[in-house]
Design a protein around this motif. Sequence first.
Motif: not given
Length: 311
Positions: A85-95
Amino acid sequence: MSEAPHGAPIKTPGQLIAAVIAGFAVPIVIIVLLAYYVDNSTRTGAGTDGLSDAVVDSRVAPIAKVDIRDANAPRVYKTGEEVYKAVCSACHAAGAAGAPKFTNTGDWAPRIAQGFDTLWHTALTGKGAMPPRGGTSPDDYSDYEIGLAVAYMANNAGAKFADPPKPVPGQPAAGPAGASGAAAASGSEAASGAAAGASDTASAQAAAAMAAMKNVPQSAAPASGATQSADASQAGKALYQQVCQACHAAGVLNAPKFGDKEAWAPRLKDPIDTIYNYALHGKGTMPPKGGSNASDADVKAAVDYMISAAK
């Protein structure tokens, strides 16, 4: 019938003195009471409470807050979900930028097939538009926490990876199998170089540029013998706005910024045919024709359009 005679209200010298004193004293008392009331009443005008203790504390809180940690206390590791949630979601949440989308089994299947250690190593050293460690440093998140985030994302897409072994105080932390100490050091150097050479904003711009290039509309290639547009400059401008500006507008991925004479100066020392060749066949991180199927003539027109803005 005669009217009764009217008598004066003040009949004695004492009454006259009392009336004179009352005439002066009563207004003074009223004025004093009004001043006291106004001074002590609640003020509701804008800004009147700007210096109150509560408001001042709220203003200085963001910069006056001190987070004190015990250097000798055991480290409390973040969970995989927290790191995601703090780092990876910036790109991986929307692909974004080609990142496998969270919970999308189709995106993750080929990655999961590579194995957990390969995914963990890739997350630590970076790949494509993803910077090493997602743009963080070892002080922010340890290798172990990055591994937890990788397992969390993969397992939410169908994998059944076990969490990496938790570090034991006093012993070297375990890393991905197959990644030697030299590779780990290389990853740390890459992270340091990325931190020194580019800010988080630059990384975000690069990811956005890569995503934009992947989303470039692919037009059909012109038929053999097709003639160039009558207005080549307009065709070049249109292709720039559709494709080239993904990188050249902000100067990301080392692309010379549009209109920046200093950035373009060393490029313009090459013959124009050489510059055309770079645009047509790619150079460095720039794919051939910017990732489009535009005609050679339109690509050259776009180059001419950018060069004219840098002269």
